[in-house]
Design an enzyme around this catalytic site. Sequence first.
Site, PDB file in Angstrom:
ATOM      1  N   TRP A  44       0.826  -1.217   0.000  1.00 38.61           N
ATOM      2  CA  TRP A  44       0.000   0.000   0.000  1.00 38.61           C
ATOM      3  C   TRP A  44       0.856   1.261   0.000  1.00 38.61           C
ATOM      4  CZ3 TRP A  44      -0.367  -4.038   3.428  1.00 38.61           C
ATOM      5  CH2 TRP A  44       0.308  -3.891   4.637  1.00 38.61           C
ATOM      6  N   ARG A  45       2.178   1.102   0.062  1.00 36.25           N
ATOM      7  CA  ARG A  45       3.043   2.285  -0.010  1.00 36.25           C
ATOM      8  C   ARG A  45       3.506   2.551  -1.431  1.00 36.25           C
ATOM      9  NH1 ARG A  45       6.740   1.434   5.403  1.00 36.25           N
ATOM     10  NH2 ARG A  45       5.165   2.170   6.881  1.00 36.25           N
ATOM     11  N   GLU A  57      -5.704   0.699   5.579  1.00 36.34           N
ATOM     12  CA  GLU A  57      -5.886   1.146   6.961  1.00 36.34           C
ATOM     13  C   GLU A  57      -7.003   0.374   7.665  1.00 36.34           C
ATOM     14  OE1 GLU A  57      -3.962   2.738   8.718  1.00 36.34           O
ATOM     15  OE2 GLU A  57      -2.664   3.699   7.239  1.00 36.34           O
ATOM     16  N   THR A  63      -4.643  -5.591  13.324  1.00 38.29           N
ATOM     17  CA  THR A  63      -4.156  -6.725  12.543  1.00 38.29           C
ATOM     18  C   THR A  63      -2.744  -6.435  12.057  1.00 38.29           C
ATOM     19  OG1 THR A  63      -6.438  -6.994  11.802  1.00 38.29           O
ATOM     20  CG2 THR A  63      -4.771  -8.287  10.672  1.00 38.29           C
ATOM     21  N   LEU A 100      -9.586 -13.139   7.905  1.00 37.68           N
ATOM     22  CA  LEU A 100      -8.903 -11.932   8.389  1.00 37.68           C
ATOM     23  C   LEU A 100      -9.427 -11.475   9.751  1.00 37.68           C
ATOM     24  CD1 LEU A 100      -6.680  -9.955   7.596  1.00 37.68           C
ATOM     25  CD2 LEU A 100      -8.378  -8.583   6.398  1.00 37.68           C
ATOM     26  N   TYR A 102     -12.591  -9.806  12.464  1.00 39.94           N
ATOM     27  CA  TYR A 102     -13.333  -8.557  12.627  1.00 39.94           C
ATOM     28  C   TYR A 102     -14.132  -8.252  11.366  1.00 39.94           C
ATOM     29  CZ  TYR A 102     -10.907  -7.527  16.987  1.00 39.94           C
ATOM     30  OH  TYR A 102     -10.436  -7.568  18.265  1.00 39.94           O
ATOM     31  N   TYR A 140      -8.526   7.381  14.424  1.00 41.80           N
ATOM     32  CA  TYR A 140      -7.218   6.992  13.897  1.00 41.80           C
ATOM     33  C   TYR A 140      -7.232   6.921  12.371  1.00 41.80           C
ATOM     34  CZ  TYR A 140      -3.751   4.098  11.835  1.00 41.80           C
ATOM     35  OH  TYR A 140      -2.805   3.663  10.970  1.00 41.80           O
ATOM     36  N   ASP A 158      -2.358   5.366  16.825  1.00 37.07           N
ATOM     37  CA  ASP A 158      -2.693   3.958  17.030  1.00 37.07           C
ATOM     38  C   ASP A 158      -1.915   3.447  18.241  1.00 37.07           C
ATOM     39  OD1 ASP A 158      -0.123   3.901  16.144  1.00 37.07           O
ATOM     40  OD2 ASP A 158      -0.407   2.189  14.806  1.00 37.07           O
ATOM     41  N   GLU A 202       3.418   7.781   9.317  1.00 35.10           N
ATOM     42  CA  GLU A 202       3.880   6.433   8.989  1.00 35.10           C
ATOM     43  C   GLU A 202       5.205   6.125   9.665  1.00 35.10           C
ATOM     44  OE1 GLU A 202       2.962   4.241   5.279  1.00 35.10           O
ATOM     45  OE2 GLU A 202       3.015   6.248   4.397  1.00 35.10           O
ATOM     46  N   CYS A 219      16.872   1.049  21.513  1.00 37.73           N
ATOM     47  CA  CYS A 219      17.124   2.488  21.658  1.00 37.73           C
ATOM     48  C   CYS A 219      18.359   3.001  20.906  1.00 37.73           C
ATOM     49  CB  CYS A 219      17.197   2.853  23.138  1.00 37.73           C
ATOM     50  SG  CYS A 219      15.635   2.559  23.999  1.00 37.73           S
ATOM     51  N   CYS A 228      14.675  11.599  23.795  1.00 44.17           N
ATOM     52  CA  CYS A 228      13.573  10.801  24.355  1.00 44.17           C
ATOM     53  C   CYS A 228      13.566  10.863  25.877  1.00 44.17           C
ATOM     54  CB  CYS A 228      13.693   9.350  23.891  1.00 44.17           C
ATOM     55  SG  CYS A 228      12.367   8.290  24.507  1.00 44.17           S
TER      56      CYS A 228
END
Length: 369
Positions: A44-45, A57, A63, A100, A102, A140, A158, A202, A219, A228
Amino acid sequence: MSGTHSRVRERVDRDDTVVSPSRAKAAQKAIVAWFDRARRDLPWRRTKDPYAVWVSEIMLQQTRVETVIPYFERFMGRFPDVEELARADIADVLLAWSGLGYYRRARGLHAAAREVVSRYGAKFPRTTDELRTLPGVGEYTAGAVASIAFGERAPAIDGNVMRVVGRYIGLRADVGSTEAKRAVRAACEALVPPVRPGDFNEALMELGATVCSPTSPDCPSCPWRRSCRGVELGLDAVAGGPKKRAAVPRVKLIAAIVEREGAVLLARRPLDGLFGGLGEPPLAEGPLPRARTTFARAGIELHGKPGPRSVEHVLTHKVLEVKLATARADAPQSLAPYTDLAYVPRSQLQATPMSTLARRLVRVSFADA
DNA sequence: AACACGGGGCT
DNA sequence: AGCCCAGTGTT
């Protein structure tokens, strides 16, 4: 004197979750630069087609990426644009969604596609406020689609972002709390840049998925390691908190396995609720005498005792314990809560929308056939 | 605020 | 055996 001290201390504690403009700018630059280098090549990118972004999305809700990839490829092949999806039969959409989980998402997707076509002339709504009105699009997803596909400066928070940003601002509150949501949202409003907001969002999720993991964050590899607050405070003290979940109830069910001339009797579940709209061997709740009566009223006669074959299916909030019983049904009647009963040729099962549980039941039934 | 809603992979 | 994931909708 100690009063004055504690009041000052308190204000500092509250303020240190606030992200200043200069800190935000440095953070944006660091994470987008990191993303340009580290971004995974996901299906999807390869496009900024709003339809593709939206489908991905919805699939990605609760998932994992690896799970979604093959479903996304098949779905886009089958329904390449919003008009094709709007024209489709809901059964075909559910079939593409089979396994899948839901399944309400599939119905929402289908209904939303029809809305996009009828209400927006097949042109995707471009703002979070409009997107938010589509079924299955919450806070979201609206932010994600608006920022990624249309460049709106909107946050997309998210689970990953809650954790990453929670750590970044040194949040002590539990990530599930209202206080945590408020603080992370405020931080994100300050952090999302007007330029490339979608890439920033993203990047944040990518960071959470690949570097700032829940249990063992890497880290030293993090573009935010220098600023951070979570690192300063010790990550264990940040954005943590045990979530005790109530014990999941076990539900005992009997599945009536009816085969006739190479066809299997399947029941269709009501659209609302668990496995909505999907087919499965008829199920009745135990104990046996009650299930036997339930089936008998629908014209389904269990042969003997259920078992020994059985399937245990684990869901988030319950465990389904299903014992299999062979049965016959010469004239099946209606069986609550199912909407209908029908014999489906075994060769047609892969073209029938079913849950993973239903497929397991069928597979176990005919394993030795 | 709590719960229903799938399935799977990791610790 | 838990945990939790690119969450949403209902109660």
